[in-house]
Scaffold this motif. Structure first.
Motif, PDB file in Angstrom:
ATOM      1  N   ASP A  97      -6.297  13.949   1.215  1.00 39.28           N
ATOM      2  CA  ASP A  97      -5.292  14.909   1.661  1.00 39.28           C
ATOM      3  C   ASP A  97      -4.219  14.189   2.487  1.00 39.28           C
ATOM      4  N   SER A  98      -3.205  14.949   2.906  1.00 35.66           N
ATOM      5  CA  SER A  98      -2.067  14.370   3.621  1.00 35.66           C
ATOM      6  C   SER A  98      -2.508  13.676   4.909  1.00 35.66           C
ATOM      7  N   GLU A  99      -3.436  14.287   5.635  1.00 33.55           N
ATOM      8  CA  GLU A  99      -3.890  13.710   6.897  1.00 33.55           C
ATOM      9  C   GLU A  99      -4.613  12.385   6.671  1.00 33.55           C
ATOM     10  N   THR A 100      -5.461  12.349   5.633  1.00 29.22           N
ATOM     11  CA  THR A 100      -6.184  11.115   5.322  1.00 29.22           C
ATOM     12  C   THR A 100      -5.222   9.998   4.935  1.00 29.22           C
ATOM     13  N   GLN A 101      -4.191  10.338   4.173  1.00 31.12           N
ATOM     14  CA  GLN A 101      -3.183   9.349   3.803  1.00 31.12           C
ATOM     15  C   GLN A 101      -2.522   8.752   5.036  1.00 31.12           C
ATOM     16  N   GLY A 102      -2.212   9.614   6.005  1.00 30.95           N
ATOM     17  CA  GLY A 102      -1.595   9.145   7.240  1.00 30.95           C
ATOM     18  C   GLY A 102      -2.480   8.164   7.984  1.00 30.95           C
ATOM     19  N   TRP A 103      -3.784   8.461   8.044  1.00 37.41           N
ATOM     20  CA  TRP A 103      -4.721   7.565   8.735  1.00 37.41           C
ATOM     21  C   TRP A 103      -4.870   6.239   7.996  1.00 37.41           C
ATOM     22  N   ILE A 104      -4.878   6.283   6.674  1.00 34.67           N
ATOM     23  CA  ILE A 104      -4.990   5.040   5.899  1.00 34.67           C
ATOM     24  C   ILE A 104      -3.757   4.164   6.117  1.00 34.67           C
ATOM     25  N   LEU A 105      -2.568   4.781   6.046  1.00 37.92           N
ATOM     26  CA  LEU A 105      -1.336   4.027   6.219  1.00 37.92           C
ATOM     27  C   LEU A 105      -1.201   3.467   7.630  1.00 37.92           C
ATOM     28  N   MET A 164       0.978   2.906  14.435  1.00 37.90           N
ATOM     29  CA  MET A 164      -0.318   3.578  14.456  1.00 37.90           C
ATOM     30  C   MET A 164      -0.173   5.097  14.404  1.00 37.90           C
ATOM     31  N   VAL A 165       0.762   5.613  15.206  1.00 40.27           N
ATOM     32  CA  VAL A 165       0.860   7.077  15.333  1.00 40.27           C
ATOM     33  C   VAL A 165       2.011   7.682  14.547  1.00 40.27           C
ATOM     34  N   GLY A 166       3.042   6.861  14.268  1.00 35.75           N
ATOM     35  CA  GLY A 166       4.209   7.386  13.563  1.00 35.75           C
ATOM     36  C   GLY A 166       3.883   8.009  12.209  1.00 35.75           C
ATOM     37  N   PRO A 167       3.187   7.273  11.308  1.00 37.97           N
ATOM     38  CA  PRO A 167       2.855   7.861  10.010  1.00 37.97           C
ATOM     39  C   PRO A 167       1.957   9.100  10.120  1.00 37.97           C
ATOM     40  N   VAL A 168       1.022   9.062  11.072  1.00 38.67           N
ATOM     41  CA  VAL A 168       0.122  10.215  11.243  1.00 38.67           C
ATOM     42  C   VAL A 168       0.910  11.448  11.677  1.00 38.67           C
ATOM     43  N   ILE A 169       1.800  11.259  12.664  1.00 41.39           N
ATOM     44  CA  ILE A 169       2.621  12.386  13.133  1.00 41.39           C
ATOM     45  C   ILE A 169       3.552  12.860  12.036  1.00 41.39           C
ATOM     46  N   VAL A 220     -13.219   5.811   1.829  1.00 41.93           N
ATOM     47  CA  VAL A 220     -12.110   5.790   2.776  1.00 41.93           C
ATOM     48  C   VAL A 220     -12.436   4.930   3.986  1.00 41.93           C
ATOM     49  N   GLY A 221     -13.656   5.039   4.504  1.00 45.36           N
ATOM     50  CA  GLY A 221     -14.038   4.268   5.682  1.00 45.36           C
ATOM     51  C   GLY A 221     -13.929   2.778   5.449  1.00 45.36           C
ATOM     52  N   TYR A 222     -14.357   2.306   4.273  1.00 46.73           N
ATOM     53  CA  TYR A 222     -14.273   0.884   3.953  1.00 46.73           C
ATOM     54  C   TYR A 222     -12.811   0.443   3.824  1.00 46.73           C
ATOM     55  N   LEU A 223     -11.984   1.284   3.209  1.00 49.07           N
ATOM     56  CA  LEU A 223     -10.572   0.949   3.049  1.00 49.07           C
ATOM     57  C   LEU A 223      -9.895   0.838   4.417  1.00 49.07           C
ATOM     58  N   ILE A 224     -10.180   1.799   5.280  1.00 52.18           N
ATOM     59  CA  ILE A 224      -9.597   1.755   6.620  1.00 52.18           C
ATOM     60  C   ILE A 224     -10.063   0.504   7.364  1.00 52.18           C
ATOM     61  N   LEU A 246       0.817  -1.210   0.000  1.00 57.08           N
ATOM     62  CA  LEU A 246       0.000   0.000   0.000  1.00 57.08           C
ATOM     63  C   LEU A 246       0.852   1.263   0.000  1.00 57.08           C
ATOM     64  N   SER A 247       2.042   1.204   0.612  1.00 52.81           N
ATOM     65  CA  SER A 247       2.918   2.368   0.651  1.00 52.81           C
ATOM     66  C   SER A 247       3.290   2.828  -0.751  1.00 52.81           C
TER      67      SER A 247
END
Length: 491
Positions: free
Chosen positions: A101-109, A436-441, A158-162, A56-57
């Motif tokens: 957006d960038s934030e959504t990408q972080g949550w997906i990853l 969980m938090v590293g990509p988001v941060i 996005v919700g289904y993907l997550i 996915l990355s």
């Protein structure tokens, strides 16, 4: 604190387990042995685990709608001058793209790890109680199935993907604890580093192959095939695992009597006679365990930051196309896998032949394998647009990290082999938090994709790495803890 007992560096036995009490059991050959066949299948398992985790990355780069910031034919605007890749042989880019957006990408990853963290301790417990073979097999099979459903989920929203990524994480969460539980019954003490590093090399191999191959698939076909191809590979692994693996040497249908005697004799004094009673209080108050927890958490902060965001860094900062991106993103993991494999051989050689204490070897490999990567990771942020130097430093950083595989990463089996799966579940639960938090941060800190922003990300990861290494060097131990056996051998 419970768990220390009399465990100091001077307390380690001076002779290998196989020679204690006057009982000498000949070492069984490694070639074509059941334990090394298991190591090969475990290596394949972690190849699948990490290929499903990192694809996915790379695919993310091609899943985004780049209409508003596209600069060329196959790459977006970057800080550094872009590099032109070879012309495509095909233009079958018919898959959907999304406005994330960038934030959504972080949550997906990061969503994968929200499921992954939940099944660490249950996976270790169930493997110890019912056997690791089918817990491992069905856990990874579930991940494979949800990987195949990823393109459909992305189209639904996005919700289904997550949600699908979380379910993938639930399946993969059992893989490390169950495998450590398996090795508790299969790995002779003086071969642990070798067998475990062969097994863990599959993680690097999966990353090394998945990153460039995902780039090629995205480039010449479309991103949906990334999930279909690696999902199919996972199905092949499950069939092999189901047919060829047994929970313990005593029930393996094809193991030689010599090898069975060698393994069971070597582990006789290290394993508790029963795991029905789990000493939870002693486990959770064990200093050596918490040393591994801190080291594991710290190492994974850097590892997961690079695992999920290195393709983004290659694209947005260094300006490499999706095809070049995959190959260059794989280089650090090639180095990590090779150094990890060689490190396992060296660690067992130092313990068995040179008679270095286990705790000394574990601490030395952990310090080099965590502080070394921190130094070179910080250096990456100051290479500017020197692409060669940036990739070189990233490769050295990840390569040195491979040594930690023979450091804290194997230490669970040293201090409590009977409960290794549970211990790994505990440490990996904490070590999943960075995923969980590293990509988001990191994505929150790099909204403008400037080199200065990425320097902050690298500094944070390096600082956490150094802290973990220092804590482990103080609290780490190398002998079986008193609470892990019902009767200790006499020394």
């Amino acid at each position: 604190m419970e768990g220390y007992g009399t465990d100091t560096e001077g307390d380690e036995p001076e002779t290998p387990l196989l020679q204690r009490g006057g009982d000498k059991v000949a070492r069984a050959p490694a070639c074509c042995s059941a334990r090394y066949n298991l190591a090969a299948l475990a290596c394949f398992a972690y190849f699948v685990v990490y290929s499903l985790r990192v694809n996915l990355s790379v695919a993310m780069v091609e899943m985004l709608n780049r209409t508003h910031h596209q600069a060329g034919d196959n790459h977006s605007d970057s800080v550094c001058p872009s590099h032109t890749g070879p012309p495509p042989r095909s233009s079958n880019h018919t898959a959907s793209v999304y406005d994330w957006d960038s934030e959504t990408q972080g949550w997906i990853l990061g969503s994968f790890f929200y499921g992954y963290i939940l099944t660490q301790i249950p996976g270790g417990y169930l493997a110890g109680r019912y056997g690791p073979k089918w817990i491992m097999g069905f856990g990874l099979l579930g991940t494979v199935i949800f990987t195949l459903l990823t393109p459909t989920a992305a189209d639904l929203g996005v919700g289904y993907l997550i949600a699908v990524r979380v379910l993938e994480g639930l399946g993969e969460g059992v893989t490390f604890p169950t495998m450590y539980s398996m090795w508790a019954s299969w790995a002779p003490p003086m071969e642990r580093s070798r067998l475990l590093t062969i097994c863990l090399t599959g993680a690097q191999l999966g990353t090394v192959i998945a990153l460039p191959l995902s780039g090629e698939i995205c480039y010449y076909y479309n991103w949906t095939y990334v999930f279909y191809v690696f999902g199919a590979v996972g199905l092949v692994w499950f069939l092999l695992w189901a047919c060829l693996v047994s929970n313990t040497p005593s029930v393996h249908p094809r193991i030689s009597e010599r090898e069975k005697l060698y393994i069971t004799s070597s582990l006789r004094n290290e394993l508790s006679s029963s795991v029905d009673h789990i000493p939870w209080a002693a486990i959770l108050t064990s200093g050596p365990l918490w040393a591994i927890v801190v080291a594991h958490f710290s190492y994974n902060w850097t590892f997961y930051t690079l695992l999920t965001l290195l393709p983004t860094y290659m694209n947005n900062i260094l300006g490499f196309s999706i095809q070049q991106n995959g190959y260059l993103s794989a280089l650090p993991y090639i180095g990590c896998g090779l150094v990890g494999l060689l490190g396992g051989q060296l660690a067992d050689f130092l313990r068995e032949t040179c008679h270095y204490r286990t705790v000394t070897v574990r601490k030395a490999f952990t310090l080099i394998g965590m502080i070394g990567p921190a130094v070179f990771l910080v250096a990456v942020g100051y290479t500017g647009c020197n692409y060669t130097l940036a990739v070189t430093f990233l490769t050295i950083s990840s390569s040195l990290g491979g040594l930690s595989g023979s450091g804290f990463n194997i230490n669970h089996l040293d201090i409590a082999p009977s409960y290794a799966g549970i211990l790994l579940g505990i440490t990996n639960t904490f070590a999943t938090i960075p995923g969980m938090v590293g990509p988001v941060i990191a994505r929150a800190l790099t909204t403008n994709n400037t080199i200065a922003e990425w320097q902050v990300v690298f500094y944070i990861a390096a600082g956490i790495n150094v802290f973990g290494a220092l804590v482990y060097s103080v609290l780490g131990r190398g002998t079986v803890q008193p609470w892990a056996v019902q009767q200790s051998y006499s020394k």
